[in-house]
Design a protein around this motif. Structure first.
Motif, PDB file in Angstrom:
ATOM      1  N   GLN A  44       0.833  -1.200   0.000  1.00 56.18           N
ATOM      2  CA  GLN A  44       0.000   0.000   0.000  1.00 56.18           C
ATOM      3  C   GLN A  44       0.873   1.259   0.000  1.00 56.18           C
ATOM      4  O   GLN A  44       0.573   2.227  -0.703  1.00 56.18           O
ATOM      5  N   ALA A  45       1.964   1.247   0.766  1.00 53.20           N
ATOM      6  CA  ALA A  45       2.865   2.401   0.812  1.00 53.20           C
ATOM      7  C   ALA A  45       3.518   2.639  -0.555  1.00 53.20           C
ATOM      8  O   ALA A  45       3.629   3.781  -1.005  1.00 53.20           O
ATOM      9  N   GLN A  84       2.278   1.745  -3.426  1.00 55.09           N
ATOM     10  CA  GLN A  84       1.224   2.216  -4.321  1.00 55.09           C
ATOM     11  C   GLN A  84       0.982   3.711  -4.131  1.00 55.09           C
ATOM     12  O   GLN A  84       0.882   4.462  -5.110  1.00 55.09           O
ATOM     13  N   PHE A  85       0.895   4.162  -2.885  1.00 52.48           N
ATOM     14  CA  PHE A  85       0.718   5.588  -2.631  1.00 52.48           C
ATOM     15  C   PHE A  85       1.903   6.404  -3.136  1.00 52.48           C
ATOM     16  O   PHE A  85       1.732   7.492  -3.673  1.00 52.48           O
ATOM     17  N   VAL A 140       1.689   6.605  -7.064  1.00 47.89           N
ATOM     18  CA  VAL A 140       0.617   7.515  -7.479  1.00 47.89           C
ATOM     19  C   VAL A 140       1.017   8.960  -7.188  1.00 47.89           C
ATOM     20  O   VAL A 140       0.833   9.859  -8.013  1.00 47.89           O
ATOM     21  N   GLY A 141       1.610   9.206  -6.021  1.00 46.12           N
ATOM     22  CA  GLY A 141       2.065  10.554  -5.683  1.00 46.12           C
ATOM     23  C   GLY A 141       3.152  11.045  -6.622  1.00 46.12           C
ATOM     24  O   GLY A 141       3.153  12.212  -7.034  1.00 46.12           O
TER      25      GLY A 141
END
Length: 103
Positions: free
Chosen positions: A25-26, A28-29, A32-33
């Protein structure tokens, strides 16, 4: 006893799954960022490049000098699409310049 068994199972099996999913999840964030920031920077660089081209007023300068050419030379250059090639080269150099500013 069931509570101890639950804690033990989480420590042995569940902690790996938890850490694995948290890291996914980290990442992925972060991805995207990263691309969101890149998109914002590209928009700003496009505005900078557009302002530079407007300030230099290259198209008017090229048209002015193009009009001063001899008609035979102008016909020859137009036939072999030299103005289109020059425009393509100019746009590619400006694009490379903007990409170098971004990186």
């Amino acid at each position: 006893m069931k509570a101890l068994q639950g804690i033990y199972d989480f420590m042995v099996n569940g902690s790996y799954t938890f850490v694995h999913e948290a890291m996914a999840q980290a990442v992925q964030f972060a991805v995207v960022g990263y691309f969101t920031v890149k998109g914002f920077v590209m928009e700003q660089l496009w505005l900078v490049g557009k302002a530079v081209l407007d300030q230099l007023d290259l198209s008017t300068l090229i048209q002015t000098h193009w009009g001063h050419l001899d008609s035979n030379l102008m016909a020859f250059l137009t036939r072999y699409r030299v103005p289109e090639a020059a425009n393509l080269i100019l746009n590619s150099h400006i694009t490379v310049w903007l990409w170098r500013m971004m990186t």
